[in-house]
Design an enzyme around this catalytic site. Structure first.
Site, PDB file in Angstrom:
ATOM      1  N   SER A  35      -9.413  -2.237   7.027  1.00 47.79           N
ATOM      2  CA  SER A  35      -8.883  -1.871   5.672  1.00 47.79           C
ATOM      3  C   SER A  35      -7.791  -3.051   5.233  1.00 47.79           C
ATOM      4  O   SER A  35      -7.545  -2.830   3.930  1.00 47.79           O
ATOM      5  CB  SER A  35      -7.977  -0.403   5.831  1.00 47.79           C
ATOM      6  OG  SER A  35      -8.966   0.408   5.972  1.00 47.79           O
ATOM      7  N   LYS A  83       0.876  -1.383  -0.045  1.00 45.78           N
ATOM      8  CA  LYS A  83       0.028  -0.010  -0.038  1.00 45.78           C
ATOM      9  C   LYS A  83       0.859   1.101   0.105  1.00 45.78           C
ATOM     10  O   LYS A  83       1.892   1.283   0.637  1.00 45.78           O
ATOM     11  CB  LYS A  83      -0.897  -0.027   1.184  1.00 45.78           C
ATOM     12  CG  LYS A  83      -1.774   0.913   1.278  1.00 45.78           C
ATOM     13  CD  LYS A  83      -2.644   0.813   2.664  1.00 45.78           C
ATOM     14  CE  LYS A  83      -3.945   1.810   2.657  1.00 45.78           C
ATOM     15  NZ  LYS A  83      -4.655   1.277   4.042  1.00 45.78           N
ATOM     16  N   SER A 106      -9.324   0.295   2.626  1.00 42.78           N
ATOM     17  CA  SER A 106      -8.564   1.207   2.032  1.00 42.78           C
ATOM     18  C   SER A 106      -7.389   0.504   1.444  1.00 42.78           C
ATOM     19  O   SER A 106      -6.921   1.017   0.490  1.00 42.78           O
ATOM     20  CB  SER A 106      -8.183   2.463   2.802  1.00 42.78           C
ATOM     21  OG  SER A 106      -7.345   2.253   3.969  1.00 42.78           O
TER      22      SER A 106
END
Length: 456
Positions: A177, A78, A153
């Site tokens: 997430s 990420k 996310s």
């Protein structure tokens, strides 16, 4: 080897350590997979091929006795884990020129174990959003069903691992997430105990709730990553069978308002654990319905304080949705914030002295409903969007408020061919137990080995 990306992380690392395949060969396969597949998925923001290839060549030159347990394994993360001299966008295009001054200790540990981190992955802007939408870099698409959400996310982390672009990934979990993308994309995701993994040189959202966590295609793969990120012992634990373990089935909250397909899938999963030797124990769970609001009273003001300079600098400094959520943080009273913080320890005590005293771990669905269409959670879809978001986050957000570890593992496909998942919950520092349970279930069912048909 026809396609080394079909190996699991552990299989690839063991093959590279023994010299059956080279680190450069693994990396070139990953880069080729990104070039070939990511146009349809949009999981990758950028690759770093020059540095990664230099690292892979150096790894290939190492003698066998100096090769680490992740030797040569291509990983992607990420885009919020800092690496000195490289960009971290936090999912916002305006940050494309922001180069970091230091490297995350988590990336450093992976490097030392021989992993090759080669790509930065798509994410919700500033990690605020559970669906995979991003106004700057575009929506990350589910490899099993591109019209469905990936979860967020850490959307790129789930999608990249499912699409065989990388063997594993790091994400962050402030309200689900890591676990939501794992659930939506048919991979395995771990939210560790709050505070177990370092937050240094990782984009912050909420200092009280943020929690880095890994994503991979099996619990054994995650266990090896956790042996590097936290402490040894995780991979050894997965070798144990499940006989004698008590698995709690909540009689409230986690069984309320389930979609019929979710209920049927969950019932089948529970029978698998029973067949593997676990004892199923009905347990009463304290009412979790207020935890989402209490978590909001913590993370929103903490995020607003963190991003206050951007909030004050004008409307163009932040994406519209992120600005709206941060403004809610400015409106949260100090009384509500302090109250939510104080109630947190009491809520954790209730869980530890109640359901988690009556069993070794809880088994619950990962989400109340099947993975929704992306169109159902668009920003302009009004009340329907809010209902869908509440349904998909209801079972992940409580663990962030409580600080407990949770593992999400695939439990089959729904009638549309989209992944479904269950979640395992345990007391603090019981990650080895969760991974043991996940490994047993995965070995028996093979659901984590399902391959998206879209990959060809």
């Amino acid at each position: 080897m026809s396609d080394p990306l079909e190996l699991t992380l552990c299989e690839a690392a063991d093959a590279a350590r023994s010299g059956k395949i080279g680190a450069v060969e693994l990396l070139e396969a990953a880069l080729a997979a990104v070039a070939r597949r990511d146009g349809a998925i949009n999981a990758v923001i950028a690759t770093e091929p020059e540095r990664a290839l230099a690292e892979a060549r150096a790894l290939d030159a190492l003698p066998a006795h100096r090769r680490g347990i992740l030797h040569g394994v291509p990983l992607a993360h990420k885009d919020m884990f800092h690496r000195a001299g490289e960009v971290s966008t936090y999912g916002v295009a305006a940050r494309k020129g922001h180069r970091m001054q230091a490297t995350s200790p988590l990336l450093g540990r992976l490097d030392e174990a021989g992993a090759v981190s080669f790509a930065r992955l798509n994410m919700a802007a500033f990690a605020m959003g559970p669906t995979g939408h991003n106004p700057d870099f575009g929506r990350c698409r589910n490899p099993f069903a591109p019209d469905r959400i990936t979860g967020g996310s850490s959307s790129g982390s789930g999608a990249a691992v499912a699409a065989r672009l990388a063997y594993g990934a790091l994400g962050s979990d402030t309200g689900g997430s890591v676990r939501l993308p794992a659930a939506c994309c048919g991979v395995v995701g771990l939210k560790p105990t709050q505070g177990l993994l370092s937050l240094d040189e990782v984009m912050g959202l909420s200092e009280s709730l943020d929690c880095p966590g890994p994503v991979a295609r099996s619990s054994r793969d995650l266990a090896r990553m956790m042996d590097v990120l936290a402490r040894p012992g995780h991979e050894a634990a997965v070798a144990q069978d499940l006989r004698g373990l008590r698995l709690g089935l909540p009689t409230s909250y986690y069984c309320d308002d389930l979609h019929p397909e979710v209920q049927a899938n969950f019932d089948r999963a529970a029978k698998v654990f029973c067949a593997l030797g676990a004892t199923l124990v009905p347990v009463d769970v304290p009412d979790h319905s207020a935890y989402a609001d209490l978590a909001d009273a913590i993370w929103k003001p903490e995020a607003a304080a963190l991003h206050l300079p951007a909030l004050q600098s004008g409307t163009g400094a932040l994406p519209e949705q992120a600005r709206a959520r941060l403004m809610q943080g400015l409106a949260t009273s100090a009384v509500d914030y302090v109250r939510a913080r104080r109630l947190r320890s009491l809520a954790l005590d209730d869980m530890l002295s109640g359901p988690l005293a009556a069993c070794d771990a809880l088994l619950v669905p990962a989400m109340r409903r099947p993975v929704p269409l992306a169109a159902e959670v668009e920003a302009n879809s009004g009340d329907a969007m809010r209902r869908n978001l509440a349904a998909i986050t209801a079972f992940t957000r409580p663990l962030n408020y409580l600080g407990l570890p949770g593992l999400v593992t695939p439990s089959g496909l729904d009638c549309a061919g989209v992944p479904m998942a269950v979640q395992l919950i345990a007391a603090p520092r019981q990650e080895p137990l969760l991974l043991r349970l996940g490994h047993g279930f995965e070995t028996e069912t093979g659901f984590n080995r399902l391959r998206p048909e879209t990959l060809g």
